[in-house]
Design a protein around this motif. Sequence first.
Motif, short mmCIF file in Angstrom:
data_model
loop_
_atom_site.label_atom_id
_atom_site.label_comp_id
_atom_site.label_asym_id
_atom_site.label_seq_id
_atom_site.Cartn_x
_atom_site.Cartn_y
_atom_site.Cartn_z
N PRO A 1 0.83 -1.21 0.00
CA PRO A 1 0.00 0.00 0.00
C PRO A 1 0.87 1.26 0.00
N GLY A 2 0.44 2.25 -0.75
CA GLY A 2 1.17 3.50 -0.83
C GLY A 2 2.18 3.55 -1.96
N MET A 3 2.26 2.49 -2.77
CA MET A 3 3.23 2.49 -3.87
C MET A 3 2.57 2.22 -5.22
N ARG A 4 1.29 2.53 -5.33
CA ARG A 4 0.55 2.35 -6.58
C ARG A 4 0.02 3.71 -7.02
N PHE A 5 0.32 4.07 -8.27
CA PHE A 5 -0.04 5.39 -8.78
C PHE A 5 -0.60 5.30 -10.19
N ARG A 6 -1.25 6.37 -10.61
CA ARG A 6 -1.68 6.50 -12.00
C ARG A 6 -1.82 7.98 -12.34
N TYR A 7 -1.78 8.27 -13.64
CA TYR A 7 -1.96 9.64 -14.14
C TYR A 7 -3.19 9.63 -15.02
N VAL A 8 -4.10 10.56 -14.76
CA VAL A 8 -5.33 10.67 -15.55
C VAL A 8 -5.43 12.10 -16.05
N PHE A 9 -5.43 12.26 -17.38
CA PHE A 9 -5.59 13.58 -17.98
C PHE A 9 -7.05 13.97 -17.90
N ASN A 10 -7.32 15.22 -17.57
CA ASN A 10 -8.69 15.73 -17.44
C ASN A 10 -9.17 16.28 -18.78
N ASP A 11 -9.93 15.48 -19.51
CA ASP A 11 -10.49 15.95 -20.78
C ASP A 11 -11.47 17.09 -20.58
N ASP A 12 -12.12 17.13 -19.43
CA ASP A 12 -13.11 18.18 -19.16
C ASP A 12 -12.45 19.55 -18.99
N MET A 13 -11.21 19.56 -18.56
CA MET A 13 -10.50 20.81 -18.31
C MET A 13 -9.13 20.75 -18.98
N PRO A 14 -9.08 20.82 -20.33
CA PRO A 14 -7.83 20.58 -21.06
C PRO A 14 -6.67 21.51 -20.71
N ASN A 15 -6.94 22.70 -20.22
CA ASN A 15 -5.85 23.61 -19.88
C ASN A 15 -5.29 23.38 -18.48
N SER A 16 -5.93 22.49 -17.73
CA SER A 16 -5.51 22.31 -16.34
C SER A 16 -4.54 21.15 -16.15
N GLY A 17 -4.46 20.22 -17.07
CA GLY A 17 -3.58 19.07 -16.91
C GLY A 17 -4.34 17.86 -16.44
N GLY A 18 -3.76 17.14 -15.49
CA GLY A 18 -4.38 15.92 -15.03
C GLY A 18 -4.10 15.66 -13.56
#
Length: 181
Positions: A126-143
Motif C-alpha cells: 500500500p502507498g506504492m501504486r499510482f496513475r496519471y489521468v488527464f482531465n479531458d473536461d479541463m484541457p488547460n488544467s492538466g491531469g
Amino acid sequence: MNRTLRKKRTSTAALLFAAASGLGFLAPATAAHAAAPDPVYWSFSNNTYYPNQCLTGGKKNSQGTSSVFMATCTGSYYQKWDWRGEDPTNPSFLELQNKATGLCLATDYKSDDYNAVWASTCEWRPGMRFRYVFNDDMPNSGGELMSDFTHPPYGDYSELRPAASGAVYNGLPDFAWNGTF
C-alpha cells in the motif's frame, strides 16, 4: 587413426560445443531471451501553481530511500519516471520508478490529507501504486497524479500535490499535473 589424435579431436569438439552453447549460438530462441521493451520515461510538472517545476527524486540516502520534491525542470534523470509492474488487485495503478535512483514513489496513509511522499525500494505494498489521468473536461488544467487508497484505511484514491515550499504531499485534489514522455 591413433588414440591420441582421436582424443584431441574429441576434446576440441567438446570445447567448441561448450563455447557455442555458452555464447547462445546453440540455444533455442525463447520468450525468456526476448529483449524487454525500453522504458518510457515520464516527467511531471505542475505549471498551474509552480511554473517550470517538476517532480524530482532526491539522491539515495544511507537508508536506501530518497526525498521527492518540486524543482526547476531540467530534464535530468532525477526528473524521469517509468511506469512499471503489474498489480493484480488494481490494474489501473502501477509503480512509478525514478530513472536516476531506481527507487519507486511512495506515500503513507497516516491521514486523509498532507501525507508524506518519498521514494523507496520498489515493492507491491500500500502507498506504492499510482496513475496519471488527464482531465479531458479541463484541457488547460492538466491531469491528476493519483495514489491508490483502495487498500485500508482510507479507500479510493488521493492526488499528489506540491506545496509552495517545494515539498510534495498526497492528499486533497490537484488537477494541475502535466505528464509528458
